[in-house]
Write a protein that holds these residues in place. Structure first.
Motif, mmCIF file in Angstrom:
data_model
loop_
_atom_site.group_PDB
_atom_site.id
_atom_site.type_symbol
_atom_site.label_atom_id
_atom_site.label_comp_id
_atom_site.label_asym_id
_atom_site.label_seq_id
_atom_site.Cartn_x
_atom_site.Cartn_y
_atom_site.Cartn_z
ATOM 1 N N VAL A 49 3.183 -26.960 33.629
ATOM 2 C CA VAL A 49 1.979 -27.330 34.376
ATOM 3 C C VAL A 49 2.346 -28.093 35.639
ATOM 4 N N PHE A 50 1.775 -27.649 36.753
ATOM 5 C CA PHE A 50 1.963 -28.317 38.038
ATOM 6 C C PHE A 50 0.591 -28.715 38.573
ATOM 7 N N TRP A 51 0.584 -29.763 39.380
ATOM 8 C CA TRP A 51 -0.661 -30.273 39.961
ATOM 9 C C TRP A 51 -0.535 -30.257 41.480
ATOM 10 N N THR A 52 -1.621 -29.954 42.152
ATOM 11 C CA THR A 52 -1.605 -29.983 43.611
ATOM 12 C C THR A 52 -2.803 -30.779 44.106
ATOM 13 N N SER A 53 -2.624 -31.456 45.213
ATOM 14 C CA SER A 53 -3.688 -32.292 45.764
ATOM 15 C C SER A 53 -4.742 -31.440 46.453
ATOM 16 N N SER A 54 -5.874 -32.049 46.706
ATOM 17 C CA SER A 54 -6.965 -31.377 47.404
ATOM 18 C C SER A 54 -6.541 -31.074 48.841
ATOM 19 N N THR A 55 -6.666 -29.821 49.242
ATOM 20 C CA THR A 55 -6.242 -29.420 50.584
ATOM 21 C C THR A 55 -6.986 -28.165 51.016
ATOM 22 N N VAL A 56 -7.134 -28.016 52.325
ATOM 23 C CA VAL A 56 -7.723 -26.786 52.859
ATOM 24 C C VAL A 56 -6.632 -25.791 53.233
ATOM 25 N N HIS A 57 -5.392 -26.234 53.176
ATOM 26 C CA HIS A 57 -4.258 -25.366 53.528
ATOM 27 C C HIS A 57 -3.736 -24.705 52.254
ATOM 28 N N VAL A 58 -4.430 -23.654 51.848
ATOM 29 C CA VAL A 58 -4.160 -23.047 50.543
ATOM 30 C C VAL A 58 -3.362 -21.750 50.637
ATOM 31 N N ALA A 59 -3.066 -21.281 51.833
ATOM 32 C CA ALA A 59 -2.366 -19.998 51.974
ATOM 33 C C ALA A 59 -1.028 -20.013 51.243
ATOM 34 N N SER A 60 -0.302 -21.121 51.334
ATOM 35 C CA SER A 60 1.006 -21.209 50.680
ATOM 36 C C SER A 60 0.867 -21.155 49.161
ATOM 37 N N LEU A 61 -0.223 -21.720 48.635
ATOM 38 C CA LEU A 61 -0.441 -21.709 47.189
ATOM 39 C C LEU A 61 -0.751 -20.302 46.696
ATOM 40 N N TYR A 62 -1.596 -19.588 47.440
ATOM 41 C CA TYR A 62 -1.885 -18.201 47.080
ATOM 42 C C TYR A 62 -0.627 -17.342 47.188
ATOM 43 N N ALA A 63 0.152 -17.579 48.228
ATOM 44 C CA ALA A 63 1.359 -16.781 48.444
ATOM 45 C C ALA A 63 2.346 -16.948 47.297
ATOM 46 N N ALA A 64 2.409 -18.141 46.736
ATOM 47 C CA ALA A 64 3.376 -18.423 45.665
ATOM 48 C C ALA A 64 2.895 -17.929 44.305
ATOM 49 N N SER A 65 1.614 -17.592 44.204
ATOM 50 C CA SER A 65 1.004 -17.286 42.906
ATOM 51 C C SER A 65 1.139 -15.816 42.536
ATOM 52 N N ASP A 66 0.952 -15.559 41.235
ATOM 53 C CA ASP A 66 0.957 -14.198 40.716
ATOM 54 C C ASP A 66 -0.415 -13.781 40.195
ATOM 55 N N THR A 67 -1.224 -14.759 39.848
ATOM 56 C CA THR A 67 -2.557 -14.498 39.302
ATOM 57 C C THR A 67 -3.445 -15.688 39.622
#
Length: 286
Positions: A166-184
């Protein structure tokens, strides 16, 4: 306000039907001009996701971004990253998502124990196949419920093997990197579900398959068995979600194909041009 309004715009068909039922029960007349106009993916994310291809290097740049973020998280190439973003509260269903992921991990660990048996019941084998990892946001959101987060942390403490996944991320509007790293992407909203769920179409723009509840706007955005897999809300949904995670975990081709179909739907339905045209048609109608 309803008495002077000339038109009403709703974000989803579900929302519209809720309003119609409410107005009928209260004897209130709604304006005759009514239209469902879903939100669009914003321009920055549209460009980053390649919905408006303007650079031949975009795919390479996105791959580099994906590799960088996954390396920072310490992910292995075979790890399957599930992401859910938004305020952390019971309505969003993050605790139930944790429970589902825990079921899958316990299954994998149980399989590892069986595979490792060589005459000794306590001998364990390291499972080397795909494992689910979960990224939860948004830490720091003003809409977060502290007591609910405490319950989530208590659940993780009670299942230590879950903590490393489990990983946690802070509130941000810069979400492109998070989507890019994800699989689902997981949209596990409970109760009536999301009115719309803009993060769902954002994730689809990045060709992510969706695991979502069959409620609210999510059931309109996600075509079940085409761009994602839908599960019920509530306790029954935890087991169904766990099974869907297992399905995605072992089938990268399915994830890829569903992701591409979801992205194509975004191009057809959730671009700003389409939203503007829908609004304009409402104002221009006689």
């Amino acid at each position: 306000m309803l008495g002077v309004s000339k038109a009403l715009i709703f974000l989803s068909e579900v929302q519209l039907q809720q309003w119609i039922a409410w107005s009928d029960s209260e004897g209130i007349l709604l304006p005759h001009k009514i239209k469902v106009v879903p939100l669009c993916v914003n321009e920055e994310l549209s460009l980053r996701a390649g919905l408006y291809p303007r650079s031949t290097d975009r795919e390479r740049a996105m791959q580099q971004l994906r590799d960088m973020v996954r390396a920072e998280l310490g992910l292995k190439p075979e790890d399957v990253l599930l992401t859910t973003l938004g305020s952390i509260n019971p309505g969003k269903g993050q605790l139930k998502l944790l429970q589902a992921v825990n079921m899958v991990i316990e299954d994998l660990d149980g399989l590892s124990a069986v595979e490792g048996e060589e005459g000794s019941s306590d001998q364990r084998h390291i499972f080397r196949g795909p494992r689910p990892r979960l990224l939860i946001g948004s830490v720091g959101s003003k809409s977060n419920k502290v007591d609910y987060i405490k319950k989530m942390l208590e659940f993780i403490c009670d299942h230590p093997h879950l903590a490393e996944s489990v990983f946690w991320t802070s509130s941000t509007v810069h979400v492109a990197s998070l989507y890019a790293a994800s699989d689902t992407y997981v949209m596990n909203s409970q109760g009536l579900g999301e009115t719309f769920g803009r993060v769902t179409v954002e994730a689809m723009a990045f060709a992510l398959p969706i695991l979502g509840t069959s409620a609210g706007g999510t059931s309109e955005i996600v075509d079940n068995y085409t761009s994602g897999l839908l599960h019920p809300v509530g306790v029954d949904g935890v087991h169904a979600l766990a099974q869907h995670i297992r399905t995605f975990l072992g089938n990268a081709t399915l994830r890829h194909d569903m992701g591409l179909k979801g992205k194509e739907k975004v191009k057809q339905r959730y671009l700003k041009e389409t939203m503007y045209e829908d609004i304009a048609s409402l104002f221009s109608a006689s």
